[in-house]
Scaffold this active site. Sequence first.
Site, short mmCIF file in Angstrom:
data_model
loop_
_atom_site.label_atom_id
_atom_site.label_comp_id
_atom_site.label_asym_id
_atom_site.label_seq_id
_atom_site.Cartn_x
_atom_site.Cartn_y
_atom_site.Cartn_z
N TYR A 67 -29.95 -91.54 37.52
CA TYR A 67 -29.16 -92.78 38.40
C TYR A 67 -29.55 -92.53 39.89
CZ TYR A 67 -26.07 -96.44 39.86
OH TYR A 67 -25.35 -97.66 40.12
N SER A 97 -27.22 -98.61 45.69
CA SER A 97 -25.78 -97.79 45.50
C SER A 97 -25.77 -96.78 46.70
CB SER A 97 -26.20 -96.93 44.14
OG SER A 97 -24.99 -96.02 44.09
#
Length: 250
Positions: free
Chosen positions: A155, A142
């Site tokens: 996350y 990400s």
Amino acid sequence: MFDLQGKKAIITGGAQGLGFSMVEAFHQAGVEVAVIDISDEVLNLSNKLEANDVKVHGIKGNLLDIGNLRQSFNEALEKLGGTVDILINSAGLIERKPALEFSLESWDRILGLNVTSVFELSKLAAIEMKKQESGKIINMGSILSVLGGFNAAAYSTSKGAVLQLTKSLSNEWAEFGIQVNAIAPGYMLTTMNDDLMNDPVRGPQVEARIPAKRWGTPQDVAGVALFLAAPASDYVTGTLIPVDGGVLGR
């Protein structure tokens, strides 16, 4: 350089979102795909894709349960005839909440799926790939593998770990002909980001930050995954490729 006809892939989290886009792209490229997902939708994948002679196998599995993870991997491998050329670790979880309100249970779930399952699946795939002296492992990182994020401590921590895991496994397995890379999607038009897109404050802030002036699509990610799975990338390993419309370049 880009021919994938006849290759065999295992893709996790492929019943929806970015994962499904990659399943669709690999299917169209002539790759036999086994998809592992916790959703019942994984059992309907072959009906959702355009018919051709290439098989798509759906396997319902819970990657947070290591025993079930191993069982699901072995089932996928069996359906592929005992060979896997490509592993894409696409399954993932996010929970947006301030760190002071974040439960340890949620932390463990996110780290368990986003990191631990990636490690274990990569090991299982590498055992098979080492036998044939070739293989491609593609992890879903990400932009938060690099950026800190906001209200996403678990996350972003997990995606930072995915980047370091990618580098470490690449260092160990490159000599066996196995390339390990990661893709860093930016702000994508998926259900995972629905809450962010619909936030009247954060939504416009995010779009203003993207140099390309648009959110990314699942197809944007699928193209890079095809490259990383193809012979064209045989000398590319241990890297993170952003697909973010220029966010990390700002």
